[in-house]
Design a protein around this motif. Sequence first.
Motif, PDB file in Angstrom:
ATOM      1  N   GLY A 135       0.786  -1.228   0.000  1.00 59.97           N
ATOM      2  CA  GLY A 135       0.000   0.000   0.000  1.00 59.97           C
ATOM      3  C   GLY A 135       0.816   1.275   0.000  1.00 59.97           C
ATOM      4  N   VAL A 136       2.117   1.196   0.267  1.00 59.74           N
ATOM      5  CA  VAL A 136       3.013   2.347   0.204  1.00 59.74           C
ATOM      6  C   VAL A 136       4.265   1.907  -0.541  1.00 59.74           C
ATOM      7  N   ARG A 138       6.888  -1.166   0.318  1.00 58.07           N
ATOM      8  CA  ARG A 138       6.325  -2.079   1.307  1.00 58.07           C
ATOM      9  C   ARG A 138       5.683  -3.270   0.618  1.00 58.07           C
ATOM     10  N   ILE A 139       6.025  -4.458   1.055  1.00 56.62           N
ATOM     11  CA  ILE A 139       5.361  -5.664   0.589  1.00 56.62           C
ATOM     12  C   ILE A 139       5.047  -6.527   1.802  1.00 56.62           C
ATOM     13  N   CYS A 140       4.032  -7.370   1.653  1.00 57.45           N
ATOM     14  CA  CYS A 140       3.597  -8.263   2.721  1.00 57.45           C
ATOM     15  C   CYS A 140       3.639  -9.696   2.218  1.00 57.45           C
ATOM     16  N   ALA A 141       3.916 -10.615   3.127  1.00 57.98           N
ATOM     17  CA  ALA A 141       3.962 -12.027   2.772  1.00 57.98           C
ATOM     18  C   ALA A 141       3.139 -12.824   3.768  1.00 57.98           C
ATOM     19  N   GLY A 142       2.314 -13.733   3.247  1.00 56.35           N
ATOM     20  CA  GLY A 142       1.599 -14.691   4.069  1.00 56.35           C
ATOM     21  C   GLY A 142       2.273 -16.038   3.946  1.00 56.35           C
ATOM     22  N   THR A 143       2.469 -16.709   5.072  1.00 57.00           N
ATOM     23  CA  THR A 143       3.229 -17.951   5.062  1.00 57.00           C
ATOM     24  C   THR A 143       2.412 -19.115   5.611  1.00 57.00           C
ATOM     25  N   MET A 144       2.982 -20.273   5.447  1.00 60.32           N
ATOM     26  CA  MET A 144       2.495 -21.499   6.064  1.00 60.32           C
ATOM     27  C   MET A 144       3.624 -22.007   6.956  1.00 60.32           C
ATOM     28  N   PRO A 145       3.427 -22.091   8.308  1.00 58.83           N
ATOM     29  CA  PRO A 145       2.201 -21.795   9.053  1.00 58.83           C
ATOM     30  C   PRO A 145       1.841 -20.317   8.993  1.00 58.83           C
ATOM     31  N   PHE A 172       4.066 -11.354   7.447  1.00 61.24           N
ATOM     32  CA  PHE A 172       5.325 -10.622   7.505  1.00 61.24           C
ATOM     33  C   PHE A 172       5.232  -9.360   6.657  1.00 61.24           C
ATOM     34  N   ARG A 173       6.008  -8.338   7.057  1.00 65.17           N
ATOM     35  CA  ARG A 173       6.029  -7.073   6.321  1.00 65.17           C
ATOM     36  C   ARG A 173       7.468  -6.632   6.085  1.00 65.17           C
ATOM     37  N   SER A 174       7.691  -6.113   4.886  1.00 64.66           N
ATOM     38  CA  SER A 174       8.972  -5.506   4.560  1.00 64.66           C
ATOM     39  C   SER A 174       8.726  -4.080   4.089  1.00 64.66           C
ATOM     40  N   GLY A 227      -2.191 -32.530   5.081  1.00 61.72           N
ATOM     41  CA  GLY A 227      -1.367 -32.510   6.268  1.00 61.72           C
ATOM     42  C   GLY A 227      -0.527 -31.265   6.437  1.00 61.72           C
ATOM     43  N   GLU A 228      -0.740 -30.238   5.598  1.00 61.30           N
ATOM     44  CA  GLU A 228       0.041 -29.016   5.726  1.00 61.30           C
ATOM     45  C   GLU A 228      -0.476 -28.164   6.884  1.00 61.30           C
ATOM     46  N   GLN A 229       0.353 -27.239   7.326  1.00 59.02           N
ATOM     47  CA  GLN A 229      -0.002 -26.341   8.409  1.00 59.02           C
ATOM     48  C   GLN A 229      -1.012 -25.290   7.927  1.00 59.02           C
ATOM     49  N   PRO A 230      -1.778 -24.663   8.850  1.00 58.08           N
ATOM     50  CA  PRO A 230      -2.646 -23.558   8.448  1.00 58.08           C
ATOM     51  C   PRO A 230      -1.806 -22.443   7.837  1.00 58.08           C
ATOM     52  N   GLY A 231      -2.362 -21.798   6.830  1.00 57.85           N
ATOM     53  CA  GLY A 231      -1.586 -20.785   6.134  1.00 57.85           C
ATOM     54  C   GLY A 231      -2.410 -19.571   5.757  1.00 57.85           C
ATOM     55  N   ILE A 232      -1.727 -18.434   5.614  1.00 59.70           N
ATOM     56  CA  ILE A 232      -2.357 -17.208   5.122  1.00 59.70           C
ATOM     57  C   ILE A 232      -2.212 -17.195   3.605  1.00 59.70           C
ATOM     58  N   SER A 233      -3.335 -17.400   2.936  1.00 59.52           N
ATOM     59  CA  SER A 233      -3.318 -17.477   1.471  1.00 59.52           C
ATOM     60  C   SER A 233      -3.729 -16.172   0.810  1.00 59.52           C
ATOM     61  N   SER A 234      -4.288 -15.225   1.576  1.00 56.52           N
ATOM     62  CA  SER A 234      -4.757 -13.963   1.008  1.00 56.52           C
ATOM     63  C   SER A 234      -4.405 -12.822   1.937  1.00 56.52           C
ATOM     64  N   VAL A 235      -3.848 -11.762   1.368  1.00 58.92           N
ATOM     65  CA  VAL A 235      -3.565 -10.531   2.109  1.00 58.92           C
ATOM     66  C   VAL A 235      -4.129  -9.375   1.295  1.00 58.92           C
ATOM     67  N   LEU A 236      -5.122  -8.676   1.847  1.00 60.74           N
ATOM     68  CA  LEU A 236      -5.762  -7.552   1.173  1.00 60.74           C
ATOM     69  C   LEU A 236      -5.427  -6.268   1.914  1.00 60.74           C
ATOM     70  N   ILE A 237      -4.858  -5.310   1.205  1.00 60.78           N
ATOM     71  CA  ILE A 237      -4.559  -3.995   1.762  1.00 60.78           C
ATOM     72  C   ILE A 237      -5.471  -2.980   1.080  1.00 60.78           C
ATOM     73  N   ASP A 238      -6.179  -2.185   1.847  1.00 58.16           N
ATOM     74  CA  ASP A 238      -7.018  -1.140   1.266  1.00 58.16           C
ATOM     75  C   ASP A 238      -6.111  -0.116   0.580  1.00 58.16           C
ATOM     76  N   PRO A 239      -6.246   0.094  -0.729  1.00 58.08           N
ATOM     77  CA  PRO A 239      -5.349   1.031  -1.422  1.00 58.08           C
ATOM     78  C   PRO A 239      -5.476   2.471  -0.937  1.00 58.08           C
ATOM     79  N   ARG A 240      -6.566   2.783  -0.221  1.00 52.72           N
ATOM     80  CA  ARG A 240      -6.751   4.138   0.307  1.00 52.72           C
ATOM     81  C   ARG A 240      -6.157   4.302   1.701  1.00 52.72           C
TER      82      ARG A 240
END
Length: 361
Positions: free
Chosen positions: A101-102, A105-112, A116-118, A146-159
């Motif tokens: 959003g800036v 800056r990028i965000c990452a969703g992982t398993m588990p 994360f933010r950079s 058998g995989e761990q729970p994971g964040i598959s979607s990251v939505l950032i409001d562009p505003r």
Amino acid sequence: MAERLHVGTRKGLFELAPGRGGWDIAEVSFLGDPVTAVLARGETVHAALDLGHFGAKLWRRDGSAAWRELAAPAFPPKPEDADDDPHPWSVGKIWVIEPGGVPDRICAGTMPGGLFRSDDGGESWSLNEKLWRMPERRQWQGVAGGEQPGISSVLIDPRNPDDIRVGVSTAGVWASTDGGGSWRIINQGMYNEYMPPELQGDPIQQDIHRLAQCPAHPEIVWCQHHNGVFRSEDHGHNWRELTAIQPSKFGFAVAAHPRDPNTAWFVPAIKDERRVAVEGKLAVARTRDGGESFEVLRNGLPQRHAYDLVWRHALAVDATGERLAFGSTSGGLWISEDAGESWTAPEMRLPPISVVRFAGA
């Protein structure tokens, strides 16, 4: 650099460019290595690899420069008070990378399920400690296989870059309005039919395959859930099921039109133990009226003995809303230049496809 389509597969990253004869492979990177996530913004491309025993890796390329490896997101050492945590404190795979959003800056969703933010384009990473240390996270459940729970979607409001939504498989939709300083679960109206009756409506039991928001109207969010398609008109707080979808309600992928809040695309399949195209006929479902009705788009797609399945991140739409692409676990790739009315398959056979991404999408 001309517009490219980035296709991450079980055996490398393939970059396609349009030409007189259609789309063709312009470059191959990481041949033989599984690519789990891609982000392409302008001249910069990030690619995440899953090297098994050697862990998750992250690479970046700027324009025509060579790829260079970056430090991948990593959890801190597991403290003594987390000995009863059912989930490991190590990154199994980077499942999704999104703009933050800036600039830079990028965000990452992982398993588990780590977020994360950079703030420096992936050079360094910080874990969102508030989400990771929530007591409720210990209730998150793994996905199939058998995989761990994971964040598959990251939505950032562009505003507003502090307004964040994450979709978890399996743990529902979580929201933060203060840049990740606090979180709450918000997905009212969903149900999970494979849970016991008393738990089917429990927000934390919802299996979120994929979320997509309309960039021009980010309050409109679409969800391909394990057992249905849902739409929210209030940033994901409340949902209604879209029962008109055909030829089935199951699937993994969804793409939202960049400007039209009423248009979205899905790739339905047979659910659970089979997970193949319905009746062996590959199809894309499109709604242009907010989910009240759906068109089944088949022109150019195989309609006989097609058993392709499309994973969560393997359907993409570009910034125009006219060009789409999707890839399958069978290595098939199809591209549309007319919002899904017709499809063509470039002359190639790729490894199983996990992610498809246009630059800027």
